[in-house]
Design an enzyme around this catalytic site. Structure first.
Site, PDB file in Angstrom:
ATOM      1  N   ASP A 118      -0.195   5.176   0.941  1.00  0.00           N
ATOM      2  CA  ASP A 118      -0.451   6.149   2.002  1.00  0.00           C
ATOM      3  C   ASP A 118      -0.569   5.465   3.357  1.00  0.00           C
ATOM      4  O   ASP A 118      -1.401   4.564   3.541  1.00  0.00           O
ATOM      5  CB  ASP A 118      -1.729   6.936   1.697  1.00  0.00           C
ATOM      6  CG  ASP A 118      -1.600   7.762   0.430  1.00  0.00           C
ATOM      7  OD1 ASP A 118      -1.177   8.914   0.531  1.00  0.00           O
ATOM      8  OD2 ASP A 118      -1.903   7.235  -0.656  1.00  0.00           O
TER       9      ASP A 118
ATOM     10  N   ASP B 114       0.866  -1.166   0.000  1.00  0.00           N
ATOM     11  CA  ASP B 114       0.000   0.000   0.000  1.00  0.00           C
ATOM     12  C   ASP B 114       0.913   1.228   0.000  1.00  0.00           C
ATOM     13  O   ASP B 114       2.108   1.124   0.308  1.00  0.00           O
ATOM     14  CB  ASP B 114      -0.882  -0.034   1.253  1.00  0.00           C
ATOM     15  CG  ASP B 114      -1.645   1.248   1.460  1.00  0.00           C
ATOM     16  OD1 ASP B 114      -2.395   1.650   0.553  1.00  0.00           O
ATOM     17  OD2 ASP B 114      -1.474   1.867   2.532  1.00  0.00           O
TER      18      ASP B 114
END
Length: 219
Positions: free
Chosen positions: A18, A16
């Site tokens: 953020d 991922d």
């Protein structure tokens, strides 16, 4: 603790972005609070929404006829506000340890927003970047991670997903991948993963002929 991942070898690591590789939280909060004020939406904090595509969040608050324009507005706000977006501890070393074909970024950002934050943070991205506008269903659906694995030429079941949010971890599990969580945006008790650490500085990726192992920094 990495005990449950010890001894396992992965074809690739799917990150991922953020809250996992970069810290964009202040910018995200500013953008969504402003958007909520403009659209008369009772949203005082982004808490609880993190990890989900913006279009899905917009759909929670507005009727169908208002969603397209509202989505374009939040995309504009977030793309323009990258002040304070920085890489998180361990990110540089983690990505540097993984050769081409062994890593991907899988984000709920759209492509323009992902490019803006990558540029602002100075993040050196791997060759595969999957964004929310490239899939029909975003996190917590498995589609983004399945697409990343496909582009790397491996099975998602052979991959390790690294996430900071419940929605992303759910997507990784649904794709059949092993999961590693970082506690950047959520408490460990809120994260259902095979292993949980504070940041990527607490792990080290070791690449061998068979694939990638994840170990403690001194391992």
């Amino acid at each position: 603790m990495l005990d449950t991942l010890e001894g396992r070898v992965f074809a690739a690591v799917l990150f991922d972005m953020d809250g996992t590789l970069i810290d964009s939280h202040p910018a995200v909060e500013r953008s969504w609070v402003r958007w909520a004020q403009e659209h008369d939406v009772p949203l005082s904090s982004f808490a609880g929404m993190h990890g989900r595509p913006a279009a899905d969040i917009v759909a929670l608050f507005l009727p169908p006829e208002r969603r397209e324009a509202a989505f374009r507005r939040i995309e504009q706000l977030e793309t323009e506000d990258t002040d304070g977006v920085v890489v998180l501890p361990g990110t540089v070393d983690a990505l540097a340890a993984l050769p081409p074909g062994r890593a991907a970024i899988v984000t709920s950002c759209t492509a323009p927003l992902a490019r803006a934050r990558i540029g602002a943070s100075g993040l050196v991205q791997p060759s595969v970047l999957v964004t929310a506008d490239q899939v029909t269903a975003g996190k917590p659906a498995p589609d983004p991670y399945l697409l990343a694995a496909q582009r790397l030429g491996v099975s998602a079941a052979q991959c390790l997903v690294v996430e900071d949010a419940p929605a992303g971890l759910a997507a990784g599990r649904a794709a059949g991948a092993a999961t590693l969580a970082v506690t950047v945006t959520h408490k460990a008790s809120e994260l259902d993963a095979d292993a949980v650490v504070e940041t990527l500085a607490d792990v080290r990726f070791v690449v061998g002929d068979g694939g990638v192992r994840v170990v403690a920094p001194s391992g």
